[in-house]
Design an enzyme around this catalytic site. Structure first.
Site, short mmCIF file in Angstrom:
data_model
loop_
_atom_site.label_atom_id
_atom_site.label_comp_id
_atom_site.label_asym_id
_atom_site.label_seq_id
_atom_site.Cartn_x
_atom_site.Cartn_y
_atom_site.Cartn_z
N SER A 1 -29.09 -138.08 88.77
CA SER A 1 -29.16 -139.39 88.12
C SER A 1 -28.92 -139.25 86.62
O SER A 1 -29.37 -138.28 86.00
CB SER A 1 -30.53 -140.03 88.34
OG SER A 1 -30.69 -141.18 87.52
N ASP B 1 -9.52 -156.31 76.56
CA ASP B 1 -10.72 -156.32 77.39
C ASP B 1 -11.03 -154.97 78.03
O ASP B 1 -11.98 -154.84 78.80
CB ASP B 1 -10.66 -157.43 78.44
CG ASP B 1 -9.54 -157.24 79.46
OD1 ASP B 1 -8.92 -156.17 79.49
OD2 ASP B 1 -9.28 -158.19 80.24
#
Length: 682
Positions: free
Chosen positions: A294, A617
């Site tokens: 993680s 973007d």
């Protein structure tokens, strides 16, 4: 056994950890232990393409939360490809990594079909490798497996086409870019970009396995450096950490930490501008065995190093990019030798496993895929699932599940023990039983292409099996997950017994990992001997896998006395560096035109009488947010923000929005553009 240099690194790392300091957390490169022959000449080409799907009202793939629908873009998703050819033999591979949550077999199959239409038999399932970075912030619905489309509202053709087209475009660009090249190899370690989110399961492994990973993580980063002549043109940097820095409350499309790592190297360091033609440098950041790794260093969603999910994404991504660039600079080991690859389809529901690969030395077998109860709990460290469902065995809900769930036959439940079985995905044809397994040879480096999420110890055991069969050092074998298909997790038998989230998501039972060890060893044996293996039957197509219950765009309306592209909330007259510009426009639905290879927004700077785009973007500093303001009339707005960076040149700027609107009567889609007032940055 690990080579001596690996053992020395582990010793240093363990000592540093004991002293309370992760001294190797910056990703320091390591020197080669033995000299290698001079590099063989290769042909190498590289390419990038946009694979961004629907930026609004599309379920996101990763956390399996139906309400997590796309509502804009933080960064665009991309496919990054390399084609490598050995002129001596004519063998080649096309390798591609995608900013996707998973790489469904349906996508891989469609990519092969389109490449065949373009190049005949040059590219086949044997020599094409397509993998995913495992971002959890991208549009989903690209699989033909019901289980992976369910939370998204079914199969999404528009998203599927965007990914397939982008992958093919990236590989085609790499094919056209082939030039005489050299490839060199570097290795290093990065210890501050991951943490073991399933430590209770990891601790169930034998001490000899745990000793390989004294910190409970796999810190290894392996980097390939590609040069055309004397020019650096690309890098592949393998490292395991989940694409979950951004949480399950986010609705903006993002490549997560690995997407940012690639952007930081390509855009910020190499000067790549994605809309300005062919990139000069391609930096791919694929996964290895990241099943229990993680990026949330505090073991809570969106927490660690900071409590801001976007800042965490940037930090963990930058740590990977920085480590990779350091290793890349010192990557001096020449890649030499041939190019080769093998793929075969294996029915993982009925593999008979030899005792050489099982913990007790006895013959065992797999069974049809089943989703366990702890899968529904989610990974509490990255993305919790159903409230009240907890990970581990014995589950307090097991008796209730047994009373309610008659879908799992008792014989299958017995085969899957100690899993509390919930959904017989294989029997229901909702999860795949037949999966593609691939082994790729790039000189002395071998890539195990596995269609799953492998924990670090299951990956270690599979690598050992392949390395032993090939007779090569373990460090020359990489476990590349999320490749050519997807079938959830792979844990060791010992980890499986703990039935954490990863164990419950290990579909084919307790001996899934040993089955992978055996089947990949068969590929290794055939590759070493130059033998062909039967391809096997590909996964069957199911009608239920392409069902879609999500409606499309009916119409767009600007609203009373408004026009598309009109500014509702304008920019201020001036800003300082470090401030945020925000402009709101009347807009249409982003599904009308994905603007793939283009942009919904532009930050433009004035140069005399002309305006020049400086941001779009796909850039980190910008965000494009879409919102439906009236569901009956089809009105919506686009909010575009720009966080002005400290190094932004002073000048006059404006915000431009590019959109498209659908006429509800004719169905015609028309493009429009709107612009804010000019403003100064000083």
């Amino acid at each position: 056994m690990e080579p001596p240099s690996f053992t020395r690194r582990r010793g240093l790392q363990l000592a540093a950890a004991a002293a309370g300091s992760l001294a190797l957390g910056t990703g320091r490169a390591t020197a080669a232990d033995t000299p290698t022959p001079p590099p063989s000449p290769y042909l190498v080409g590289r390419g990038i393409a946009d694979i961004t799907g629907a930026a609004a009202e599309s379920g996101m793939m990763g956390y399996s939360i139906p309400d997590q629908q796309t509502a804009g873009i933080h960064q665009r998703l991309r496919a990054r490809a390399f084609v490598i050819v050995d002129p001596a033999s004519g063998n080649r591979i096309a390798w591609c990594n995608t900013d996707q949550g998973i790489l469904p077999f349906a996508v891989f199959q469609a990519v092969i079909a389109r490449l065949t239409a373009l190049y005949g038999g040059t590219y086949t399932e044997q020599n094409v490798s397509v993998s995913a970075t495992h971002t959890h912030s991208g549009p989903g619905g690209c699989a033909h497996d019901l289980a992976y489309n369910l939370s998204i509202g079914g199969f999404q053709q528009q998203n599927f086409d965007a990914v397939v087209s982008g992958v093919v475009e990236a590989i085609a660009a790499a094919h056209a870019d082939l030039c005489p090249s050299t490839i060199t190899l570097g290795r290093g370690e990065l210890t501050d970009a991951s943490v073991n989110r399933s430590r209770p399961a990891f601790e169930l492994n034998p001490q000899a396995d745990k000793d390989v990973y004294p910190l409970g993580i796999d810190p290894t980063m392996t980097v390939l450096r590609f040069r055309q002549g004397t020019t650096d043109v690309g890098a592949i940097s393998w490292f395991p950490t989940h694409g979950t820095s951004i949480t399950n409350t986010n609705t903006l499309i993002s490549g997560d930490n690995k997407g940012y790592a690639a952007y930081a190297w390509e855009h910020d360091t190499a000067g790549v501008r994605y809309l300005d033609g062919s990139p000069a440098f391609v930096a791919a950041f694929p996964q290895t065995n990241s099943g229990d790794m993680s990026p949330n260093l505090n073991l809570e969603p969106g927490s660690g190093p900071t409590d801001d999910e976007f800042e965490n994404t940037r930090i963990i991504g930058l740590r990977q990019a920085t480590a990779a660039q350091q290793i890349h600079a010192d990557a001096t080991v020449p890649i030499s030798g041939g190019i080769n690859s093998l793929l075969r389809f294996v029915d993982m529901s009925q593999v008979r496993i030899d005792g050489r690969y099982t913990p007790d030395g006895q013959i065992h077998h797999t069974s049809s895929g089943v989703i366990g109860l702890s899968t529904l709990a989610g990974s509490l460290e990255d993305g919790p699932g159903i409230p009240g469902v907890i990970e581990g065995t014995p589950s307090p809900l097991a008796p209730l599940i047994a009373e309610l769930d008659a879908a799992v036959p008792q014989w299958l439940a017995d085969e899957q023990s100690p899993k509390t079985c919930v959904v017989p995905g294989g029997l229901l044809q909702a999860t795949p039983n037949v999966i593609p397994l691939q082994l790729v040879k790039i000189g002395q480096l071998y890539l195990i292409g596995g269609p799953a999420e492998y924990t670090i110890v299951s990956g270690l055991r599979i690598r050992r099996a392949v390395a032993e069969e090939l007779g090569v050092p373990l460090e020359n074998v990489i476990m590349q997950g999320y490749t050519n298909g997807y079938s959830q997790y792979v844990t060791t038998p010992e980890e499986y017994d703990g039935q954490q989230y990863e164990g419950a998501s290990t579909l084919f039972g307790r001996y899934t990992a040993p089955a992978y060890q055996q089947e990949f060893a068969k590929l290794a044996s055939a590759l070493r001997a130059g033998n062909a293996l039967p391809l096997g039957d590909p996964p069957p197509e199911t009608a239920i896998g392409t069902l879609n219950v999500q409606t499309g765009v009916v119409l767009d309306s600007p609203g009373m006395l408004r026009t598309f592209g009109q500014v509702i909330t304008d920019a201020a007259a001036g800003y300082q560096r470090g401030q945020q510009v925000s402009v709101v426009f009347v807009t249409g639905h982003p599904k009308n035109n994905l603007h793939r290879g283009s942009t919904f927004l532009e930050v433009q700077r004035a140069h005399g009488d002309t305006w020049t785009r400086c941001l779009d973007d796909g850039d980190w500093q910008t965000k494009y947010r879409w919102q439906r303001t009236n569901t009956v009339t089809g009105e919506s707005t686009a909010t575009i923000t720009w966080d002005i960076a400290p190094d932004t040149p002073p000048g006059t700027y404006r915000i431009v929005h590019n959109g498209d609107a659908k006429n509800g009567l004719t169905g015609q889609i028309n493009a429009f553009t709107g612009a804010s007032r000019p403003f100064t940055v000083s």
